[in-house]
Design a protein around this motif. Structure first.
Motif, PDB file in Angstrom:
ATOM      1  N   ALA A   1       0.861  -1.181   0.000  1.00 36.24           N
ATOM      2  CA  ALA A   1       0.000   0.000   0.000  1.00 36.24           C
ATOM      3  C   ALA A   1       0.895   1.228   0.000  1.00 36.24           C
ATOM      4  N   ILE A   2       0.373   2.313  -0.546  1.00 34.42           N
ATOM      5  CA  ILE A   2       1.125   3.559  -0.564  1.00 34.42           C
ATOM      6  C   ILE A   2       0.203   4.699  -0.144  1.00 34.42           C
ATOM      7  N   MET A   3       0.668   5.491   0.789  1.00 33.09           N
ATOM      8  CA  MET A   3      -0.132   6.539   1.399  1.00 33.09           C
ATOM      9  C   MET A   3      -0.085   7.810   0.555  1.00 33.09           C
ATOM     10  N   ASP A   4      -1.217   8.497   0.466  1.00 32.55           N
ATOM     11  CA  ASP A   4      -1.268   9.758  -0.263  1.00 32.55           C
ATOM     12  C   ASP A   4      -0.380  10.807   0.403  1.00 32.55           C
ATOM     13  N   VAL A   5       0.181  11.673  -0.415  1.00 30.67           N
ATOM     14  CA  VAL A   5       0.984  12.782   0.106  1.00 30.67           C
ATOM     15  C   VAL A   5       0.105  13.667   1.002  1.00 30.67           C
ATOM     16  N   GLY A   6       0.637  14.024   2.157  1.00 33.10           N
ATOM     17  CA  GLY A   6      -0.095  14.889   3.078  1.00 33.10           C
ATOM     18  C   GLY A   6      -0.887  14.161   4.132  1.00 33.10           C
ATOM     19  N   GLU A   7      -1.040  12.836   4.001  1.00 36.27           N
ATOM     20  CA  GLU A   7      -1.732  12.072   5.034  1.00 36.27           C
ATOM     21  C   GLU A   7      -0.835  11.919   6.258  1.00 36.27           C
ATOM     22  N   ALA A   8      -1.446  11.908   7.434  1.00 37.12           N
ATOM     23  CA  ALA A   8      -0.674  11.877   8.678  1.00 37.12           C
ATOM     24  C   ALA A   8      -0.584  10.493   9.311  1.00 37.12           C
ATOM     25  N   ARG A   9      -1.541   9.590   8.993  1.00 38.47           N
ATOM     26  CA  ARG A   9      -1.613   8.328   9.712  1.00 38.47           C
ATOM     27  C   ARG A   9      -1.452   7.144   8.769  1.00 38.47           C
ATOM     28  N   ALA A  10      -0.450   6.311   9.062  1.00 38.19           N
ATOM     29  CA  ALA A  10      -0.181   5.143   8.234  1.00 38.19           C
ATOM     30  C   ALA A  10      -1.015   3.933   8.639  1.00 38.19           C
ATOM     31  N   ASN A  11      -1.464   3.883   9.902  1.00 47.00           N
ATOM     32  CA  ASN A  11      -2.110   2.671  10.414  1.00 47.00           C
ATOM     33  C   ASN A  11      -3.318   2.194   9.616  1.00 47.00           C
ATOM     34  N   PRO A  12      -4.225   3.089   9.163  1.00 48.74           N
ATOM     35  CA  PRO A  12      -5.369   2.584   8.402  1.00 48.74           C
ATOM     36  C   PRO A  12      -4.965   1.833   7.134  1.00 48.74           C
TER      37      PRO A  12
END
Length: 276
Positions: free
Chosen positions: A138-149
């Motif tokens: 999975a790759i998190m969107d730029v600017g998101e603060a939380r990786a856990n979800p």
């Protein structure tokens, strides 16, 4: 099914290298799923020939507030332990960076002014390398603060018919690392024989101890200075599973995207003996 997490107290210790080598070794005769849970900076896919890949959005709960129904009573703000809602006399502010999507606000609103919405936080990619080797990241969107979800969503893709699930955990000893390793059967901590490596290793061991998880150590870039790690392992009652020798040739192949799981024959034997 065995869940094996590969973690480290800091970045750059060789965690991803070991995850890939172990996955390739075990998948020769077992079904393996490798999860790259470093959602802020996944890189396993750069070193794998992934086929049949599928991608989809990862969305999380977001409260939708109907200001015409809202009486601004403040109950939603009171129930939120993370202060993601601020109720004012004529408006309600929502801070997405603070929201842990528990839906508590949805449950306590007496006017039914809060409904369930969603917002995108990243992407999930699933695929396979061959008939025995499956790979998700999975790759998190730029600017998101939380990786856990995203890590939670990634782990939900475990089917249950795998012989081994290898979880390449995020570096460090923070919340994303805890989420990645918390239900593993065993955690391998990859370290290097330096004072900095030892310092971060101790922190990671302490976190796993609080979680009640079993762990062992792999020393990467092993040379004559291994004693700094060996002495600590003995005093802490931890097993040193294997050592990855320092090799410029191996590093050169790695920089070209080549992972040769049998480059160090003794290492391959040690890993297979321990995890088989």
């Amino acid at each position: 099914m065995k869940k094996i997490a590969i973690a480290s107290g800091k970045g750059g210790t060789g965690k991803t290298t070991l995850s890939l080598m172990l996955s390739q070794l075990l998948s020769k005769d077992k079904k393996v799923r490798l999860l790259d849970s470093d959602v802020e900076n996944p890189d396993c896919h750069l070193l794998l020939d992934v086929v049949e890949q599928k991608s989809r959005e990862i969305n999380v709960f977001k409260p939708l507030i109907d200001l015409e129904k809202c009486t601004f009573c403040g109950k939603c703000q009171e129930v939120c332990e993370f202060n993601c809602l601020l109720v004012m006399p004529k408006d309600v502010m929502y801070f997405k960076e603070l929201c842990h999507p528990c839906r508590g606000c949805l449950l306590v609103c007496p006017e039914g002014a809060i409904s369930e919405g969603e917002r995108k936080v990243g992407y999930l990619h699933t695929g396979k390398i061959n008939e025995n080797f499956y790979f998700d990241y999975a790759i998190m969107d730029v600017g998101e603060a939380r990786a856990n979800p995203l890590i939670e969503e990634l782990k939900e893709g475990i089917v249950g018919d795998e012989d081994y699930v290898i979880i390449d955990a995020p570096p460090g000893a923070n919340c994303p690392m805890v989420e990645a390793v918390r239900d593993s059967d065993y955690t391998v901590l990859v370290t290097e024989p330096t004072p900095f490596g030892l310092y971060d290793l101790k922190i990671a061991v302490g976190v796993l101890g609080e979680l009640g998880l079993k762990c062992g150590i792999v020393i990467n870039r092993s040379e004559e200075d291994d004693g700094i790690i060996e002495d600590y392992a003995e005093s802490a009652g931890l097993e040193i599973i294997a050592k990855i020798p320092f090799s410029r040739e191996f590093a050169s192949l790695y920089s070209k995207g080549i992972i040769e799981e049998n480059f160090f024959p003794g290492l391959a034997d040690d890993l297979l003996e321990f995890f088989s």
